[in-house]
Design a protein around this motif. Sequence first.
Motif, short mmCIF file in Angstrom:
data_model
loop_
_atom_site.label_atom_id
_atom_site.label_comp_id
_atom_site.label_asym_id
_atom_site.label_seq_id
_atom_site.Cartn_x
_atom_site.Cartn_y
_atom_site.Cartn_z
N LEU A 71 4.40 -7.06 -4.64
CA LEU A 71 4.05 -5.64 -4.71
C LEU A 71 4.17 -4.98 -3.34
O LEU A 71 4.68 -3.86 -3.22
N LEU A 72 3.73 -5.67 -2.30
CA LEU A 72 3.85 -5.12 -0.95
C LEU A 72 5.32 -4.91 -0.56
O LEU A 72 5.67 -3.91 0.07
N GLN A 73 6.16 -5.86 -0.95
CA GLN A 73 7.59 -5.73 -0.66
C GLN A 73 8.15 -4.48 -1.34
O GLN A 73 8.90 -3.71 -0.72
N ARG A 74 7.79 -4.28 -2.60
CA ARG A 74 8.30 -3.14 -3.35
C ARG A 74 7.70 -1.82 -2.85
O ARG A 74 8.35 -0.78 -2.88
N THR A 75 6.46 -1.88 -2.38
CA THR A 75 5.83 -0.68 -1.82
C THR A 75 6.60 -0.22 -0.59
O THR A 75 6.87 0.97 -0.41
N GLY A 76 6.96 -1.18 0.25
CA GLY A 76 7.76 -0.87 1.44
C GLY A 76 9.12 -0.29 1.06
O GLY A 76 9.60 0.66 1.68
N TRP A 77 9.72 -0.85 0.00
CA TRP A 77 11.03 -0.38 -0.48
C TRP A 77 10.92 1.07 -0.96
O TRP A 77 11.77 1.91 -0.62
N VAL A 78 9.87 1.38 -1.73
CA VAL A 78 9.68 2.74 -2.25
C VAL A 78 9.58 3.73 -1.10
O VAL A 78 10.19 4.81 -1.13
N ARG A 79 8.82 3.38 -0.09
CA ARG A 79 8.61 4.29 1.03
C ARG A 79 9.89 4.58 1.82
O ARG A 79 9.97 5.57 2.53
N GLU A 80 10.89 3.71 1.65
CA GLU A 80 12.16 3.89 2.36
C GLU A 80 13.16 4.73 1.55
O GLU A 80 14.19 5.16 2.09
N GLN A 81 12.87 4.97 0.27
CA GLN A 81 13.81 5.73 -0.56
C GLN A 81 13.76 7.22 -0.20
O GLN A 81 12.67 7.78 -0.06
N PRO A 82 14.91 7.85 -0.04
CA PRO A 82 14.96 9.26 0.39
C PRO A 82 14.11 10.18 -0.48
O PRO A 82 13.40 11.06 0.03
N GLU A 83 14.15 9.97 -1.81
CA GLU A 83 13.42 10.86 -2.72
C GLU A 83 11.91 10.65 -2.69
O GLU A 83 11.14 11.48 -3.18
N ALA A 84 11.46 9.52 -2.10
CA ALA A 84 10.03 9.21 -2.05
C ALA A 84 9.47 9.23 -0.64
O ALA A 84 8.27 9.06 -0.45
N LYS A 85 10.32 9.48 0.32
CA LYS A 85 9.90 9.40 1.74
C LYS A 85 8.77 10.39 2.05
O LYS A 85 8.84 11.57 1.72
N GLY A 86 7.71 9.88 2.64
CA GLY A 86 6.58 10.72 3.03
C GLY A 86 5.59 11.03 1.92
O GLY A 86 4.55 11.64 2.17
N LEU A 87 5.89 10.60 0.69
CA LEU A 87 4.98 10.88 -0.42
C LEU A 87 3.84 9.86 -0.47
O LEU A 87 4.04 8.68 -0.14
N PRO A 88 2.65 10.29 -0.92
CA PRO A 88 1.56 9.33 -1.13
C PRO A 88 1.96 8.30 -2.19
O PRO A 88 2.72 8.62 -3.11
N VAL A 89 1.45 7.09 -2.05
CA VAL A 89 1.75 6.01 -3.01
C VAL A 89 0.46 5.56 -3.67
O VAL A 89 -0.58 5.39 -3.00
N GLY A 90 0.51 5.38 -4.99
CA GLY A 90 -0.63 4.85 -5.74
C GLY A 90 -0.22 3.65 -6.55
O GLY A 90 0.99 3.38 -6.72
N TYR A 91 -1.20 2.90 -7.04
CA TYR A 91 -0.92 1.73 -7.88
C TYR A 91 -1.58 1.91 -9.25
O TYR A 91 -2.73 2.37 -9.34
N PHE A 92 -0.85 1.53 -10.30
CA PHE A 92 -1.40 1.46 -11.65
C PHE A 92 -1.27 0.02 -12.11
O PHE A 92 -0.15 -0.46 -12.33
N GLY A 93 -2.38 -0.68 -12.23
CA GLY A 93 -2.34 -2.10 -12.57
C GLY A 93 -2.96 -2.40 -13.92
O GLY A 93 -3.99 -1.82 -14.28
N ALA A 94 -2.34 -3.29 -14.68
CA ALA A 94 -2.88 -3.72 -15.97
C ALA A 94 -3.14 -5.22 -15.93
O ALA A 94 -2.38 -5.97 -15.32
N SER A 95 -4.24 -5.63 -16.54
CA SER A 95 -4.60 -7.05 -16.63
C SER A 95 -4.61 -7.69 -15.24
O SER A 95 -5.23 -7.18 -14.32
N THR A 96 -3.87 -8.80 -15.04
CA THR A 96 -3.84 -9.45 -13.73
C THR A 96 -3.15 -8.58 -12.69
O THR A 96 -3.37 -8.74 -11.49
N GLY A 97 -2.33 -7.64 -13.15
CA GLY A 97 -1.66 -6.71 -12.24
C GLY A 97 -2.65 -5.85 -11.48
O GLY A 97 -2.37 -5.43 -10.34
N ALA A 98 -3.80 -5.57 -12.08
CA ALA A 98 -4.82 -4.78 -11.39
C ALA A 98 -5.37 -5.55 -10.19
O ALA A 98 -5.62 -4.97 -9.14
N ALA A 99 -5.53 -6.85 -10.35
CA ALA A 99 -6.00 -7.68 -9.23
C ALA A 99 -4.97 -7.69 -8.11
O ALA A 99 -5.32 -7.59 -6.93
N ALA A 100 -3.69 -7.78 -8.48
CA ALA A 100 -2.62 -7.78 -7.47
C ALA A 100 -2.59 -6.44 -6.74
O ALA A 100 -2.38 -6.38 -5.52
#
Length: 202
Positions: A71-100
């Motif tokens: 998830l951390l790797q993908r979060t870093g990737w999102v922040r590098e995308q031109p269309e997402a640059k500078g935008l706040p990032v949130g997480y939506f987790g289900a089941s064990t994904g919420a723990a991650a």
Amino acid sequence: MAGDLVVPEAAQGVVVFVHGSGSSRLSPRNRYVAGALNEAGLGTLLFDLLTPEEEADRANVFDIGLLAERLLQRTGWVREQPEAKGLPVGYFGASTGAAAALWAAAEPGNAIAAIVSRGGRPDLAGERLAAVRAPTLLIVGGRDPVVIELNEEAQRRLRAESKMTIVPGATHLFEEAGALEAVAGHAREWFTTHFAGPHASG
């Protein structure tokens, strides 16, 4: 790892979806919620945490540290995308994904604006819960008593702003009429509110 990034024009932020055990980026429930967030002007990323080969080993599915690392790797990737640059990032987790999601949000330097857990197992984030700084919404079905108890236990360990919302009549997968719509509504309100708040930048 495959992923689907959607960022509407003038998006308020991007929500990264973290699916639970036995699920994937193709989860119809997560896709429904993602669609509702897109309609509200929020970006979304749905991606697979594990490769098909890795998923074959059930131990990987419950390795919260491994899932959080992905998830951390993908979060870093999102922040590098031109269309997402500078935008706040949130997480939506289900089941064990919420723990991650909570585990990753506790990582120093990972500024997450808001977290929503749907039928999650936040308790599996363990000692990391106390280090989470992001405002966290815990959504649980009213007919999911064991998970309600686990969420209450986890909420007591959270030091950040948190709220627990129970969807009446809903079971663990929120398959009942109107249950998923309620989840999407609560998530939309939580993210739009906190993407505009003090945790949004960084």
